[in-house]
Design a protein around this motif. Structure first.
Motif, PDB file in Angstrom:
ATOM      1  N   ALA A 158       0.833  -1.206   0.000  1.00 60.25           N
ATOM      2  CA  ALA A 158       0.000   0.000   0.000  1.00 60.25           C
ATOM      3  C   ALA A 158       0.864   1.251   0.000  1.00 60.25           C
TER       4      ALA A 158
ATOM      5  N   ASP B 219      -3.028  -0.604  -5.148  1.00 60.41           N
ATOM      6  CA  ASP B 219      -4.382  -0.674  -4.604  1.00 60.41           C
ATOM      7  C   ASP B 219      -4.627  -2.098  -4.083  1.00 60.41           C
TER       8      ASP B 219
ATOM      9  N   SER C 104      -2.290  -5.264  -4.706  1.00 59.76           N
ATOM     10  CA  SER C 104      -1.552  -5.788  -3.562  1.00 59.76           C
ATOM     11  C   SER C 104      -1.727  -7.297  -3.442  1.00 59.76           C
TER      12      SER C 104
END
Length: 228
Positions: free
Chosen positions: A56, A61, A65
């Protein structure tokens, strides 16, 4: 002085110098995802905290991730996990503490399955009454949640958790332990900066300090002012 009833240890930066394997795996993951790769020095900041927090912070996003996590996990399992070493003196320090009858537990944000594999590889798994870490799905990864989980398991094993202490090298250890009402002894040989010591009750310069701190019980008041 009140004796510590049990001791919770962090893993990365406290027991093992694991930066090389973690930073190389992060760099590989970002390259595969065609993302900018920070310098090795910058990547050190991501050693210790939950890996999804690191993604992050790198601008990924939630969906990206999760993709990065899959890439990271596969590579780390194959090549990164054992690209590490046990800090000189830390095994001796832990064995000295265990020899006094104080139970040891692991509380790491690294996935528990991987942590168990690493401790077994280095012949350290026998030291711990319980080995706890993040869940494989990362639902449990924040340090406060890991510490709570470890305490619950120690209670189930009938370990006295009336006066536990955490030993770690990052602010995540200090804050995660504090969220559970546990003080932290900060170690100097890991990856944390001076400011991350704030809130700890003592600072160990070398592993040989740890058995001394544990034998003394509750040490001096928290470190309230660290160099900024």
């Amino acid at each position: 002085m009140t004796a510590w009833s049990c001791v919770l240890f962090d893993l990365d930066g406290t027991i093992t110098d694991s930066a090389a394997g973690i930073t190389a795996t992060l760099a590989h993951t970002l390259e595969v995802m065609q993302r900018p790769v920070p310098s090795p020095a910058e990547l050190l900041a991501f050693v210790g905290p939950p890996i999804l927090d690191g993604f992050a912070a790198l601008g990924l996003d939630p969906a990206q991730s999760r993709e990065a996590l899959a890439i990271y996990r596969e590579r780390y399992h194959e090549r990164g996990a054992f690209d590490s070493s046990v800090y000189p003196g830390i095994e001796e320090a832990m064995r000295a503490i265990a020899a006094t009858g104080v139970p040891l537990a692991l509380a790491t944000s690294k996935p528990e399955t991987q942590a168990r594999r690493i401790l077994d590889h280095f012949g350290l798994d026998d030291l711990f009454t319980f080995i706890g870490g993040a869940s494989d799905d990362e639902a449990r990864s924040e340090k406060a949640d890991v510490v709570s989980y470890v305490l619950d398991n120690l209670i189930a094993l009938e370990v006295d958790v009336s006066n536990p202490v955490m030993i770690g090298d990052r602010e995540h250890d200090v804050h995660g332990a504090a969220a559970n009402g546990i003080p932290t002894i900060f170690v100097e040989w890991g990856y944390g900066s001076d400011i991350e010591k704030v809130g700890s009750i003592a600072v160990a310069d070398t592993p040989s300090d740890l058995p001394v701190f544990i034998s003394r019980g509750t040490p001096e008041p928290p470190v309230a002012n660290a160099a900024i």
